[in-house]
Design a protein around this motif. Structure first.
Motif, short mmCIF file in Angstrom:
data_model
loop_
_atom_site.label_atom_id
_atom_site.label_comp_id
_atom_site.label_asym_id
_atom_site.label_seq_id
_atom_site.Cartn_x
_atom_site.Cartn_y
_atom_site.Cartn_z
N ARG A 1 0.84 -1.21 0.00
CA ARG A 1 0.00 0.00 0.00
C ARG A 1 0.86 1.25 0.00
N GLU B 1 -4.54 9.21 3.90
CA GLU B 1 -4.48 9.38 5.36
C GLU B 1 -4.85 10.81 5.73
N ALA C 1 0.31 5.17 1.43
CA ALA C 1 -0.62 5.81 2.38
C ALA C 1 -0.28 7.29 2.56
N1 GLU Z 1 0.60 9.07 5.94
C1 GLU Z 1 1.98 8.97 6.30
C2 GLU Z 1 2.78 10.03 5.58
O1 GLU Z 1 2.36 10.48 4.52
C3 GLU Z 1 2.62 7.65 5.91
C4 GLU Z 1 2.04 6.50 6.61
C5 GLU Z 1 2.72 5.18 6.33
O2 GLU Z 1 3.18 4.93 5.22
O3 GLU Z 1 2.74 4.38 7.27
O4 GLU Z 1 3.82 10.41 6.07
#
Ligand code: GLU
Length: 312
Positions: free
Chosen positions: A9, A45, A11
């Motif tokens: 994934r 996120e 995120a």
């Molecule tokens: N949302 C987080 C970021 O953009 C990354 C989360 C992850 O990959 O665990 O820094």
């Protein structure tokens, strides 16, 4: 059809458009999943809604698509996942693994100062455990994980063996913030498990969150994925490229060039300069499979490992 063996994934937190640094993380996770014949998912996120401008998640998705990175399922949005996080928190509360905390930042600093802890400006404020035994009549503000003592060990596919004493170095960390927002640690752990993620591939700046996430997985009885933490793109000031130090949105008029630059950061440079995007990606998948074969990667224990007590 059974569950695919590998699920990766990307995120992103949509606080700004994708930039050269976030493209590297996206590409690495995509290459890893594709090289293993697995599934690649995208999770927006945006749990911290105040930091995410409207429409930014959609923009990030369109930037990924322009780079040839298409998720295999509809993306998840953390802003819509509150019920799942609430359920996880109540499970933790019911076993005593999480507890309410009434402390303000100032009170935490006061308690640390009273113990003689000198606090540098950016130093981690290790929670002194004030509310572990109860609120003492004060009103609950946040919720914290009761972190077990001992060193947690894990294996990173790129960085090798890692360890951290979370109780000592971080303390009981926040799961739900005083402003009611869900903390990154809880959201990421609940969602990685709910999406069946077997392989977390992300930037090295997040490596020191991993022990906290494993502690939380263990408290929730969830499996621990494999981890691969990759190289960062640095800004002129030597820090990780971010919106704060001048990262600009990717120029996707030439997506192939943006992808070629990201492949170079990952040490993959097989395609010739004028190769079309699809050809570059195809070659990179093959090269990634040789460099980072998942078959050779050690699994982290999916059962809680007995934390080894630190030797005095
Ligand atoms: N949302 C987080 C970021 O953009 C990354 C989360 C992850 O990959 O665990 O820094």
């Amino acid at each position: 059809m059974g569950t695919p063996r590998v699920v990766g994934r990307f995120a992103p937190s949509p606080t700004g458009p994708l930039h050269a640094g976030s493209l590297v993380a996206a590409l690495a996770s995509w290459l890893d999943a594709r090289a293993a014949g697995g599934q690649w998912l995208v999770r927006i996120e945006d749990a911290d809604t105040q930091r995410c401008p409207p429409g930014m998640g959609e923009l990030v998705l369109s930037q990924l698509a322009a780079c040839g990175l298409q998720p295999d399922e509809a993306p998840w949005w953390q802003s819509r996942r509150g019920d799942a996080y609430a359920q996880a928190l109540s499970a933790l509360v019911s076993t005593g693994a999480a507890y309410p905390c009434a402390c303000t930042r100032r009170e935490i600093e006061g308690a640390l100062a009273a113990r003689g802890v000198a606090l540098a400006r950016d130093a981690e404020r290790v929670y002194p455990g004030t509310c572990r035994a109860g609120l003492g009549g004060r009103a609950a503000r946040a919720w914290r994980l009761r972190v077990p003592a001992g060193t947690l060990q894990w294996q990173d596919r790129r960085l090798g063996p890692q360890q951290q004493d979370v109780a000592r170095d971080v303390g009981d960390f926040v799961l739900r913030r005083a402003d009611g927002l869900w903390a990154y640690q809880l959201a990421v752990v609940v969602d990685d498990a709910a999406q069946g993620v077997t392989d977390v591939v992300r930037g090295e700046d997040l490596a020191d969150n991993t022990a906290r996430q494993i502690a939380l997985q263990q408290a929730l009885g969830l499996p621990t994925p494999r981890y691969w933490h990759g190289p960062l793109v640095l800004a002129a000031d030597g820090h990780k490229l971010s919106k704060q130090n001048g990262a600009t949105a990717l120029d996707l008029r030439d997506a192939a060039a943006a992808v070629r630059a990201a492949l170079a950061v990952l040490g993959l440079q097989t395609a010739h300069r004028n190769a079309p995007l699809a050809e570059q990606l195809q070659q990179a998948v093959a090269e990634w499979g040789h460099r980072w074969p998942l078959a050779a990667a050690a699994h982290n224990p999916s059962q809680p490992c007995i934390p080894s007590k630190e030797t005095p």
